[in-house]
Design an enzyme around this catalytic site. Structure first.
Site, PDB file in Angstrom:
ATOM      1  N   GLY A 218     -51.409  34.727 -55.528  1.00 55.92           N
ATOM      2  CA  GLY A 218     -51.310  36.153 -55.246  1.00 55.92           C
ATOM      3  C   GLY A 218     -50.587  36.855 -56.376  1.00 55.92           C
ATOM      4  N   SER A 219     -49.985  37.975 -56.064  1.00 55.72           N
ATOM      5  CA  SER A 219     -49.380  38.782 -57.124  1.00 55.72           C
ATOM      6  C   SER A 219     -48.039  38.193 -57.582  1.00 55.72           C
ATOM      7  CB  SER A 219     -49.159  40.204 -56.616  1.00 55.72           C
ATOM      8  OG  SER A 219     -48.247  40.180 -55.536  1.00 55.72           O
ATOM      9  N   THR A 222     -45.104  39.243 -55.262  1.00 55.42           N
ATOM     10  CA  THR A 222     -44.922  38.421 -54.055  1.00 55.42           C
ATOM     11  C   THR A 222     -44.447  37.017 -54.435  1.00 55.42           C
ATOM     12  OG1 THR A 222     -46.688  39.676 -52.987  1.00 55.42           O
ATOM     13  CG2 THR A 222     -46.058  37.622 -51.943  1.00 55.42           C
ATOM     14  N   GLY A 223     -44.965  36.489 -55.525  1.00 53.26           N
ATOM     15  CA  GLY A 223     -44.553  35.149 -55.977  1.00 53.26           C
ATOM     16  C   GLY A 223     -43.051  35.062 -56.207  1.00 53.26           C
ATOM     17  N   CYS A 274     -57.926  36.792 -61.140  1.00 56.43           N
ATOM     18  CA  CYS A 274     -56.687  36.744 -61.929  1.00 56.43           C
ATOM     19  C   CYS A 274     -56.979  36.516 -63.402  1.00 56.43           C
ATOM     20  CB  CYS A 274     -55.788  35.646 -61.387  1.00 56.43           C
ATOM     21  SG  CYS A 274     -56.636  34.068 -61.249  1.00 56.43           S
ATOM     22  N   GLU A 370     -52.123  44.952 -65.023  1.00 52.81           N
ATOM     23  CA  GLU A 370     -53.383  44.406 -64.512  1.00 52.81           C
ATOM     24  C   GLU A 370     -54.008  45.399 -63.523  1.00 52.81           C
ATOM     25  OE1 GLU A 370     -54.114  40.235 -62.248  1.00 52.81           O
ATOM     26  OE2 GLU A 370     -52.689  41.544 -61.287  1.00 52.81           O
TER      27      GLU A 370
HETATM   28  P1  NAD Z   1     -50.405  39.572 -52.548  1.00 53.71           P
HETATM   29  O1  NAD Z   1     -49.331  38.909 -53.321  1.00 53.71           O
HETATM   30  O2  NAD Z   1     -50.180  40.944 -52.067  1.00 53.71           O
HETATM   31  O3  NAD Z   1     -50.772  38.740 -51.228  1.00 53.71           O
HETATM   32  C1  NAD Z   1     -51.186  37.390 -51.270  1.00 53.71           C
HETATM   33  C2  NAD Z   1     -50.844  36.693 -49.953  1.00 53.71           C
HETATM   34  O4  NAD Z   1     -49.417  36.674 -49.769  1.00 53.71           O
HETATM   35  C3  NAD Z   1     -51.407  37.360 -48.697  1.00 53.71           C
HETATM   36  O5  NAD Z   1     -51.886  36.317 -47.846  1.00 53.71           O
HETATM   37  C4  NAD Z   1     -50.191  38.049 -48.075  1.00 53.71           C
HETATM   38  O6  NAD Z   1     -50.295  38.181 -46.670  1.00 53.71           O
HETATM   39  C5  NAD Z   1     -49.070  37.100 -48.455  1.00 53.71           C
HETATM   40  N1  NAD Z   1     -47.739  37.701 -48.563  1.00 53.71           N
HETATM   41  C6  NAD Z   1     -47.418  39.000 -48.811  1.00 53.71           C
HETATM   42  N2  NAD Z   1     -46.065  39.140 -48.878  1.00 53.71           N
HETATM   43  C7  NAD Z   1     -45.538  37.906 -48.677  1.00 53.71           C
HETATM   44  C8  NAD Z   1     -44.199  37.388 -48.667  1.00 53.71           C
HETATM   45  N3  NAD Z   1     -43.137  38.165 -48.879  1.00 53.71           N
HETATM   46  N4  NAD Z   1     -44.014  36.070 -48.444  1.00 53.71           N
HETATM   47  C9  NAD Z   1     -45.067  35.252 -48.249  1.00 53.71           C
HETATM   48  N5  NAD Z   1     -46.362  35.678 -48.249  1.00 53.71           N
HETATM   49  C10 NAD Z   1     -46.587  36.985 -48.473  1.00 53.71           C
HETATM   50  O7  NAD Z   1     -51.683  39.453 -53.495  1.00 53.71           O
HETATM   51  P2  NAD Z   1     -53.120  40.096 -53.304  1.00 53.71           P
HETATM   52  O8  NAD Z   1     -53.004  41.580 -53.493  1.00 53.71           O
HETATM   53  O9  NAD Z   1     -53.725  39.569 -52.039  1.00 53.71           O
HETATM   54  O10 NAD Z   1     -53.922  39.441 -54.542  1.00 53.71           O
HETATM   55  C11 NAD Z   1     -54.024  40.040 -55.806  1.00 53.71           C
HETATM   56  C12 NAD Z   1     -53.128  39.365 -56.816  1.00 53.71           C
HETATM   57  O11 NAD Z   1     -53.335  37.954 -56.808  1.00 53.71           O
HETATM   58  C13 NAD Z   1     -53.399  39.784 -58.263  1.00 53.71           C
HETATM   59  O12 NAD Z   1     -52.190  40.084 -58.905  1.00 53.71           O
HETATM   60  C14 NAD Z   1     -54.042  38.573 -58.901  1.00 53.71           C
HETATM   61  O13 NAD Z   1     -53.868  38.460 -60.296  1.00 53.71           O
HETATM   62  C15 NAD Z   1     -53.418  37.457 -58.152  1.00 53.71           C
HETATM   63  N6  NAD Z   1     -54.261  36.254 -58.181  1.00 53.71           N
HETATM   64  C16 NAD Z   1     -53.857  35.194 -58.912  1.00 53.71           C
HETATM   65  C17 NAD Z   1     -54.656  34.070 -58.996  1.00 53.71           C
HETATM   66  C18 NAD Z   1     -54.230  32.869 -59.810  1.00 53.71           C
HETATM   67  O14 NAD Z   1     -54.842  31.815 -59.671  1.00 53.71           O
HETATM   68  N7  NAD Z   1     -53.229  32.965 -60.650  1.00 53.71           N
HETATM   69  C19 NAD Z   1     -55.888  34.033 -58.324  1.00 53.71           C
HETATM   70  C20 NAD Z   1     -56.260  35.143 -57.588  1.00 53.71           C
HETATM   71  C21 NAD Z   1     -55.432  36.267 -57.511  1.00 53.71           C
END
Ligand code: NAD
Length: 468
Positions: A218-219, A222-223, A274, A370
């Protein structure tokens, strides 16, 4: 369509429901079940209880079950691809491609073995390094490639002897819940649990004392929260995060030949990947020619409903992201020059035309951040060292690519790029068997490939005195 959660081997209704929207029409596809805290507790307890006997089963037996699972997924491949297109919005051919990647991931990981490595075996001592499972894994997913990102966690986690809680993104649970339906007839209860949510269960999973590892995609924002929340228990984490991939095009390319591949590398899944090209640095000698060739390639593009086989580009997956992409587009219009696309069609659905923008440089938001949508800035450069420095200036380091007819030169430039993957004369070529490492603020750890399997294990040394 009657989606259900998978908890302790049973397909169950959620404590609540959430409407899932088709981003191509803005209409409700169906209501998805969403789990509450009590269902999360049941799922974690089931995963914990199932883990020891799952680990004892051995890799050959676990691999057989994974293969049976893959065969059942293949049988329902058309339906799964349709669900992916409905909820993600992408062209149906791409959804079939994603189902194929799921099958490849299962085939790759089911063939993996983790035999002990003997370091010493002399008259007195045997020392062997074993790989042991971590325990219970929570896999948390984004919305852009639900099944590919799920299988890159599910398959290695299970093969290594862990059990799993899988949480899809709140806007794209349907294809993942379908995998749960298939898994329920194959794996022992508790080994795989799938919890859809209302964007509220992630933090509870990360904090849960009975979860040993978080596998997150994910983003970066959040990471970082997840890394902090995992710290009190020193939980293991793999974080696959945001990217701002640079592609560098040297002056010796044939612009007509590479333009379609660059368009694919930037606009695949309407830019919502991503590791697609998000900044294109082009040598000044070929800049104008390449811009024209890419604009010509995009002129043929058809945006529309992914279920229509003539569609090349689908919508943005959700309304929140749609607003962000429109914001970037507006900024591009004000600060740059729109070369092609640039419009938000007046129709239902979260559509933004694939857009090329020139006249921007580093320091502009569209170059530095991004957009995660179909907008690509093209930046002119004169000196290759300058282009490499600019590419490396980003806090992210997921992928990068170099385009040249001189492969050796391209590889030398690639060695200087700060990225987990460097592609030469292609971009975003991914495969579950090939490690996808992160660097800088694009994450921690590796997903996919053999390295991705090892991420779900601890080392355990047996040091044996033969005369004891
Ligand atoms: P996001 O971080 O908003 O959400 C991802 C997941 O995390 C969702 O399931 C959400 O419910 C959960 N989440 C949200 N807050 C949380 C918390 N505090 N603790 C635990 N879980 C939580 O990301 P998104 O908007 O769904 O995805 C887009 C982003 O993901 C982009 O920045 C993209 O670059 C990245 N991405 C990275 C890869 C990779 O392999 N590096 C692949 C795909 C997408």
């Amino acid at each position: 369509m009657n989606p259900k959660l998978l908890i302790n081997g049973e397909l169950v209704a959620g404590a609540g429901q959430r409407d899932i929207i088709n981003p191509a029409t803005e209409k409700v596809i169906t209501a998805s079940p969403v789990a509450d805290g009590r269902q999360l507790e049941t799922a974690v307890a089931a995963a914990r209880a199932a883990q020891p006997s799952w680990a004892l089963l051995g890799m050959a037996e676990r691999g057989e079950l994974l293969q049976r699972f893959a065969a059942a997924v293949a049988e329902q491949g058309d339906e799964i691809a349709r669900l992916l297109t409905l909820e993600v919005g992408r062209p149906i051919a791409l959804s079939h491609f994603e189902v194929q990647l799921v099958l490849k991931g299962c085939a790759f990981y089911s063939a993996q073995r983790l035999d002990p490595e003997v370091l010493v075996d002399d008259d007195n001592t045997t020392v062997a390094v074993h790989r042991v499972p971590l325990g219970v894994v929570a896999a948390i997913l984004p919305w852009n490639a639900p099944l590919y990102l799920a299988i890159n966690k599910l398959a290695p986690a299970l093969m290594a002897g862990n059990t799993l809680i899988l949480k899809p993104a709140p806007t794209t649970p349907l294809a993942t819940l379908k995998l749960g339906e298939i898994a329920s007839g194959i794996f022992p209860p508790g080994v795989i649990n799938i919890l859809a949510d209302d964007n509220d269960l992630g933090p509870a999973l990360v904090r849960h004392p009975d979860i040993d590892k978080i596998a997150f995609t994910g983003s970066s924002a959040t990471g970082k929260k997840i890394l902090a929340a995992a710290a009190p228990d020193l939980k293991r984490v793999t974080l696959e995060l945001s990217g701002n991939d640079a592609a560098i095009v040297l002056g010796d390319v044939n612009v007509e030949a590479i333009a379609p591949a660059l368009v694919f590398g930037a606009f695949f899944n309407s830019g919502q990947i991503c590791a697609v090209i998000k900044r294109l640095y082009v040598h000044e000698s070929v800049h104008d020619g390449l811009c024209a060739a890419m604009a010509a390639a995009l002129a043929q593009a058809v945006s529309g409903d992914g279920l229509d086989p003539d569609t090349h580009y689908g919508p943005i997956q959700n309304s929140e992201q749609y607003e962000k992409v429109k914001d970037f587009l507006e900024e591009a219009r004000v600060t740059g020059r729109i070369l092609c696309g640039g419009k938000v069609p007046d129709r239902p659905g979260y559509f933004v035309e694939p857009t090329l923008v020139t006249g921007l440089t580093d320091g502009h938001r569209l170059v530095d951040e991004e957009p995660f949508g179909p907008i690509l800035p093209i930046i002119r450069f004169r000196d290759i060292d300058d282009a490499v420095n600019r590419a490396n200036r980003s806090p992210y380091g997921l992928g990068a690519s170099v385009w040249s007819s001189d492969r050796a030169l391209a590889e030398r430039i690639g060695q200087r790029l700060e990225a987990g993957t460097v592609w030469i004369n292609q971009h975003c070529a991914i495969d579950p068997g090939i490690p996808f490492p992160t660097s800088k603020q694009s994450g921690i750890g590796v997903e996919a490939g053999r390295a991705g399997l090892l991420e779900y294990t601890n080392l355990k040394v047996f040091n044996i005195n033969k005369h004891g």
